[in-house]
Design an enzyme around this catalytic site. Structure first.
Site, PDB file in Angstrom:
ATOM      1  CG  ASP A 151      -1.886   0.661   1.083  1.00 59.68           C
ATOM      2  OD1 ASP A 151      -1.660   2.096   0.319  1.00 59.68           O
ATOM      3  OD2 ASP A 151      -2.724   1.280   1.957  1.00 59.68           O
ATOM      4  NE  ARG A 153      -4.486   3.396   0.093  1.00 57.76           N
ATOM      5  CZ  ARG A 153      -5.846   2.419   0.161  1.00 57.76           C
ATOM      6  NH1 ARG A 153      -6.732   2.769  -0.042  1.00 57.76           N
ATOM      7  NH2 ARG A 153      -5.460   1.364   1.330  1.00 57.76           N
TER       8      ARG A 153
END
Length: 243
Positions: A151, A153
């Site tokens: 991930d 983000r």
């Protein structure tokens, strides 16, 4: 990295009318916020912020800020395949529509739509990861096999976006504890986490189980990730929303 407000306008949707606000960072990347019942607070012009005189936003008074209900907020990262193409491989499209409907019903809230496709790895790498998933690898391992983070983000744009509408405390629609932690660490009081489980089908049940079992997403253990409970013929319909 700094973020600045660019412009806003009215946006009628199938769920109701929103105000749409556009923000841009130093690299020219755009992010969007949809709001209901929330107006931009007065902004002071700086070298990094130049207000758009065409904006429709009206600054609220301090009394209005203190009297409004606790905003219902959704942080949603862009997913072209789910949001636009109704992909069955994820739950992103149903999540977005469920959040839009819930925020309209609450009368006070916002969706922070962040332009970080594929959990931050970009569209091309996301499709490469899909190809590995087609071979039987889960969503986490597929990223790692490509030498990419599970991930990638970031959420540093959320603070400036929420500050634009004078929000420092929220009811957050999420299953992801990382979003709760980030907002809390940056001075946003998450007074309630609102779980969201929609759009489960036989194509994405394993994907959701991976997010729960390997990525720490918080699904109610009393809710089975099975297709009989959650599959709906209208994939853009909110199917199950715990409030």
């Amino acid at each position: 990295m700094s973020y600045q407000f660019i412009t806003s306008a009215k946006l009628p949707t199938r769920h109701g009318e929103f105000d749409i606000h556009v923000f841009e960072n130093d690299e020219g990347q755009e992010h969007v916020m949809l709001t209901v019942g929330l107006s931009a607070v007065e902004q002071h012009s700086t070298a990094e912020f130049q207000p758009d005189l065409t904006s429709t936003a009206v600054s609220p008074s301090s009394d209005t800020l203190s009297q409004r209900p606790m905003p219902l907020i959704r942080i949603h990262s862009e997913c072209l395949t789910g949001d636009s193409f109704s992909s069955l491989k994820c739950d992103c499209g149903p999540q977005l529509n469920a959040a839009m409907q819930a925020i309209q019903e609450s009368g006070c809230g916002a969706i922070l739509y962040l332009r970080q496709e594929g959990r931050g790895i970009g569209l091309t790498n996301k499709i490469r990861a899909y190809a590995l998933q087609d071979q039987g690898h889960d969503t986490l391992d597929a990223n790692l096999m490509l030498g990419l983070p599970a991930d990638a983000r970031i959420y540093d744009m959320c603070g400036p976006m929420l500050a634009h509408i004078g929000v420092d405390a929220v009811r957050l629609i999420t299953n992801n504890p990382n979003k709760v932690a980030y907002l809390t660490e940056h001075g946003i009081d998450v007074v309630e986490r609102v779980p969201l489980l929609v759009g489960v089908n036989d194509m994405n049940a394993e994907y959701l189980a991976t997010k729960r079992d390997r990525m720490g997403h918080l699904f109610d253990k009393n809710i089975a990730l099975d297709t009989e409970l959650h599959l709906d013929t209208d994939l853009n319909t909110a199917i199950h929303l715990n409030k």
